[in-house]
Motif scaffolding. Sequence first.
Motif, short mmCIF file in Angstrom:
data_model
loop_
_atom_site.label_atom_id
_atom_site.label_comp_id
_atom_site.label_asym_id
_atom_site.label_seq_id
_atom_site.Cartn_x
_atom_site.Cartn_y
_atom_site.Cartn_z
N PRO A 85 0.88 -1.07 0.23
CA PRO A 85 0.00 0.03 -0.19
C PRO A 85 0.61 1.32 0.10
O PRO A 85 1.93 1.32 0.40
CB PRO A 85 -0.82 -0.12 1.35
N GLY A 86 0.19 2.47 -0.57
CA GLY A 86 1.02 3.63 -0.45
C GLY A 86 1.14 4.31 0.92
O GLY A 86 0.59 3.74 2.03
N THR A 147 5.46 17.81 -7.28
CA THR A 147 4.34 18.35 -6.38
C THR A 147 3.01 17.33 -6.83
O THR A 147 2.02 17.85 -6.67
CB THR A 147 4.07 19.88 -6.43
N GLN A 148 3.32 16.61 -7.53
CA GLN A 148 2.11 15.49 -7.84
C GLN A 148 2.01 14.49 -7.09
O GLN A 148 1.13 13.34 -7.49
CB GLN A 148 2.32 15.18 -9.47
N GLY A 149 2.46 14.16 -5.76
CA GLY A 149 2.38 13.09 -5.05
C GLY A 149 3.50 11.92 -5.41
O GLY A 149 4.16 12.10 -6.18
N THR A 150 3.36 11.04 -4.50
CA THR A 150 4.39 9.94 -4.69
C THR A 150 3.98 9.13 -5.56
O THR A 150 2.99 8.74 -5.86
CB THR A 150 4.59 9.19 -3.44
N GLN A 151 5.40 8.24 -6.22
CA GLN A 151 5.20 7.54 -7.22
C GLN A 151 6.34 6.64 -7.32
O GLN A 151 7.55 7.06 -6.91
CB GLN A 151 4.86 8.08 -8.65
N GLY A 152 6.22 5.23 -7.77
CA GLY A 152 7.04 4.12 -7.71
C GLY A 152 7.85 4.38 -9.27
O GLY A 152 7.21 4.99 -10.18
N THR A 153 8.94 3.84 -9.45
CA THR A 153 9.70 3.81 -10.69
C THR A 153 9.01 2.38 -11.59
O THR A 153 9.17 2.68 -12.72
CB THR A 153 11.08 3.70 -10.40
N ILE A 154 8.58 1.60 -10.78
CA ILE A 154 7.86 0.34 -11.47
C ILE A 154 6.51 0.65 -11.65
O ILE A 154 5.65 0.70 -10.43
CB ILE A 154 8.41 -0.70 -10.84
N ARG A 392 8.93 10.83 4.70
CA ARG A 392 9.30 9.52 4.74
C ARG A 392 10.34 9.08 3.83
O ARG A 392 11.23 8.40 3.72
CB ARG A 392 8.14 8.36 4.52
N SER A 393 10.18 9.83 2.53
CA SER A 393 11.17 9.62 1.44
C SER A 393 12.55 10.01 1.78
O SER A 393 13.53 9.20 1.44
CB SER A 393 10.56 10.32 0.31
N ALA A 394 12.73 11.30 2.38
CA ALA A 394 14.08 11.34 3.03
C ALA A 394 14.55 10.32 3.92
O ALA A 394 15.91 10.25 3.87
CB ALA A 394 13.98 12.89 3.63
N PHE A 395 14.01 9.70 4.73
CA PHE A 395 14.13 8.79 5.77
C PHE A 395 15.08 7.53 4.79
O PHE A 395 16.16 7.21 5.04
CB PHE A 395 13.15 8.44 6.66
N PHE A 396 14.09 7.27 4.03
CA PHE A 396 14.60 6.15 3.03
C PHE A 396 16.05 6.54 2.22
O PHE A 396 16.89 5.86 1.93
CB PHE A 396 13.62 5.50 2.26
N ALA A 397 16.08 7.79 1.81
CA ALA A 397 17.15 8.35 0.87
C ALA A 397 18.36 8.29 1.88
O ALA A 397 19.35 7.70 1.44
CB ALA A 397 16.71 9.62 0.51
N GLU A 398 18.06 8.67 3.03
CA GLU A 398 19.25 8.54 4.27
C GLU A 398 19.74 7.19 4.42
O GLU A 398 21.02 7.07 4.40
CB GLU A 398 18.97 9.30 5.52
N ILE A 424 6.17 2.47 -4.68
CA ILE A 424 5.44 3.36 -3.91
C ILE A 424 5.91 4.97 -4.15
O ILE A 424 5.16 5.66 -4.53
CB ILE A 424 5.57 3.06 -2.16
N ASP A 425 7.03 5.00 -3.59
CA ASP A 425 7.69 6.45 -3.44
C ASP A 425 9.28 6.41 -4.07
O ASP A 425 9.90 7.53 -3.66
CB ASP A 425 7.33 6.84 -2.16
N LEU A 426 9.81 5.60 -4.93
CA LEU A 426 11.23 5.54 -5.27
C LEU A 426 11.48 6.86 -6.03
O LEU A 426 12.50 7.28 -5.94
CB LEU A 426 11.42 4.27 -6.10
#
Length: 463
Positions: A85-86, A147-154, A392-398, A424-426
């Motif tokens: 889930p997102g 600014t369009q929300g999160t999205q995955g690369t797949i 959350r994306s910054a947490f995973f980036a770190e 999800i948000d890659l």
Amino acid sequence: MSYPGYPPTGYPPFPGYPPAGQESSFHPPGQYPYPGGFPPMGGGAYPPAPSGGYPGAGGYPAPGSYPAPGGYPGAPQPGGAPPYPGGQGFGAPPGGAGYSGYPQPPAQSYGGGPAQVPMPGGFPGGQVPPQYPGGQVPFPSQPAAMTQGTQGTIRPASNFDAMKDAEILRKAMKGFGTDEQAIVDVVANRSNDQRQKIKAAFKTMYGKDLIKDLKSELSGNMEELILALFMPATYYDAWSLRNAMKGAGTQERVLIEILCTRTNQEIREIVRCYESEFGRSLENDIRSDTSGHFERLLVSMCQGNRDENPNVNHQMAQEDAQRLYQAGEGRLGTDESCFNMVLATRSFPQLRATMEAYARMANRDLISSVSREFSGNVESGLKAILQCALNRSAFFAERLYYSMKGAGTDDSTLVRIVVTRSEIDLVQIKQIFNQMYQKTLSTVIAGDTSGDYRKLLLAIVGQ
């Protein structure tokens, strides 16, 4: 890396591969033997978060705002393993003031509208905190696409044909040598749900197990990455938790990464899957492998009962900020249970409002106070929750940055984050990684990996 051999019948010791026709469901307890060993996953301490400042909140779409079929995989059938889930919608309260040590995001609502990404600015006195690499602001001007929300690369492949893909994979592994590029082209461009269908089609067409064939052709990190991609998403999280607690020692950073970042629905699915697959209670395993306040925090997390109301109660935020100050900075010693109660129960938008109220009241951000009041794994867990509340994306980036920083690579963390966030948000993780470290994620991956393993990672991450 090596995996133990196959049992005479059934699936490989690396679990998670349903029989044909049941690719979306969890297996009955004991249907597949639990492996005698797992691929090694990098140990070591949970990477320290930069103290004093963490990138501001990025927006996450509200549930239901992902694309309809033709976009992300559909909802699971009863008893099935759901697509991953997102994320929930996080952001600053309308008109909410920023607080010391963090870039101020623009005002936004917590509803399902377009997500916003933080804009630069908001550092006290205009000074950039020293913890940001190169002294650069981690959030430069944003392109409109961010600014369009999160999205995955797949995303699910259009005109998907499971039988055709199964045939391509069969040809790639048939005869002398292996056509790894053909495998990469298929696997990196299909959603997890589509990969489950390819496994079923392969067995129907050839009477052979696709995963067993892939394992015989691959090895090392490439093998771990391929097997992770073919696991149903919920099962992969449950398997990672089991692996982190199996045998001597415990990989606490894996427990933190999964249990402190997932939504209630994700955690409840993981708990059910863990028990059905391994015949064990996740909570009991956590109690056996951890102790003290860290144990209590993880037990709280695995209940999957965090408030997920997107609306913020600013009066409660002020009261919680006062409560946390009096439990830590405002007294001799620390009332750990107070921190556990607030951080384990409040919604992420509510926690962000609490952090802003705390900074105004204490003249110090809450993450810094947690660093001063706690240490070890419980400090890492509490900070992970707060960092996810901010972005959350910054947490995973770190996490990705520290998996490749310095000598050697923590390949298991690299694989786990790339695979679990790929749908999800890659895209947002890549963008924020570039802003935080002034280099692209693909460049760092290319410099730290090699061969087909690198090709597949880069195909998933994209340029």
